[in-house]
Write a protein that holds these residues in place. Structure first.
Motif, PDB file in Angstrom:
ATOM      1  N   LEU A  19       0.673  -1.314  -0.151  1.00 45.22           N
ATOM      2  CA  LEU A  19      -0.105  -0.041  -0.125  1.00 45.22           C
ATOM      3  C   LEU A  19       0.866   1.317  -0.011  1.00 45.22           C
ATOM      4  N   VAL A  20       1.950   1.114   0.737  1.00 44.74           N
ATOM      5  CA  VAL A  20       2.799   2.574   0.856  1.00 44.74           C
ATOM      6  C   VAL A  20       3.319   2.676  -0.543  1.00 44.74           C
ATOM      7  N   ILE A  21       3.924   1.448  -1.267  1.00 47.05           N
ATOM      8  CA  ILE A  21       4.646   1.736  -2.630  1.00 47.05           C
ATOM      9  C   ILE A  21       3.666   2.160  -3.540  1.00 47.05           C
ATOM     10  N   ILE A  22       2.238   1.332  -3.700  1.00 52.03           N
ATOM     11  CA  ILE A  22       1.409   1.984  -4.742  1.00 52.03           C
ATOM     12  C   ILE A  22       1.143   3.588  -4.389  1.00 52.03           C
ATOM     13  N   THR A  23       1.023   3.693  -3.260  1.00 54.91           N
ATOM     14  CA  THR A  23       0.483   5.204  -2.673  1.00 54.91           C
ATOM     15  C   THR A  23       1.578   6.086  -3.304  1.00 54.91           C
TER      16      THR A  23
END
Length: 291
Positions: A56-60
């Motif tokens: 989730l952090v990466i895609i954000t």
């Protein structure tokens, strides 16, 4: 004499009260309005939830980066700000960057996700092995190596009955079994009972059509395919009641074949197992819980 009898009865009730009131905390269940995962009760679930948070952090970050690029291009290269458009057809460094960049990101994600996948697929040596068979629309359980097998139906309506309303009679059945009214559609008349801290292997198959056995708080899900036997495993680290549902569309009453797993102490499990062998698995585990 009557006073003595009354006092004796009150004393007996007082002594018995803790045992009668003893129950398990409902840990894993869906809650209206909540977001996120159910509390993780196995290492598998903890790893899955951590992996989800990391991705989730990466895609954000990727979304913010791409949105920023779009905004910059709109401002910098609109017709008013840039009346004479460029005539170039390619940019080699940029093309190399947007090829290598995603590859590096995918390798990074894969280095964390593949170990989690392997942990799910590599079945360890079991302390307890249970065969689970999905039927329209209930579950059958058999404790391998033990003389114990039983079925689990949703509390409130037999799978042959199309009336699944929460009537006063159904609420009474839920309360008698130790569940709350809001556990309707989740609780079953019998449950899978396992000891905390022990490795449990479930051998999953189907008796008619494809079903799917899943407990979200354990991080496990496995299709039950007729004619095939698949396996999943979990090691619960917290006592309590955990709910799941059949997760493969299996017919008109698919929504009415829930799963209930009760995780108890090893002593309570041993006592439940010993009694269940004589009584067919329909022993209420609350009867063997100790304070």
């Amino acid at each position: 004499m009557q006073l003595k009898t009354m006092l004796t009865g009150l004393l007996s009730a007082f002594v018995a009260a803790p045992a009668m009131a003893q129950s398990l905390e409902v840990v894993g269940k869906p809650t209206d309005g909540d977001m996120g995962f159910q509390p993780a009760a196995t290492k598998l679930a903890e790893d899955l939830q951590w992996l989800d948070g990391m991705i989730l952090v990466i895609i954000t970050l990727i979304t913010l980066f791409v949105t920023g690029l779009l905004a910059w291009c709109i401002v910098r290269y609109n017709r008013k700000a840039n009346p004479t458009p460029g005539s170039f057809t390619h940019n080699s460094p940029l093309e190399v960057a947007w090829t290598i960049g995603p590859i590096v990101i995918l390798i990074f994600i894969g280095s964390f996700s593949l170990p989690v996948l392997f942990d799910q697929q590599e079945i360890p040596e079991a302390d307890i092995t249970i065969k689970v068979t999905g039927y329209q629309w209930y579950w059958g359980y058999e404790y391998i190596g033990e003389d114990l097998s039983y079925d689990a139906n949703m509390i409130g309506a037999p799978y042959t009955d199309g009336d699944y309303r929460k009537t006063p009679e159904v609420v009474a059945q839920l309360e008698e079994a130790g569940y709350a009214e809001e556990d309707f559609l989740l609780a079953t008349d019998t449950a899978v009972v396992v000891p905390v801290g022990k490795t449990v292997v479930m051998r999953v198959t189907g008796g008619d059509v494809i079903h799917s056995w899943t407990i979200p708080a354990f991080g496990v899900k496995q299709d039950a395919v007729p004619g095939r036997t698949a396996e999943l495993h979990f090691t619960p680290n917290r006592e309590g009641v955990y709910f799941g549902q059949c997760s493969e569309l299996c017919g008109i009453a698919h929504a009415y074949m829930p799963i209930t797993v009760k995780v108890v102490s090893e002593a309570a499990y041993d006592a439940w197992l010993a009694r269940s062998k004589d009584e067919g698995g329909y022993v209420d585990v609350r009867e063997v819980l100790t304070n």
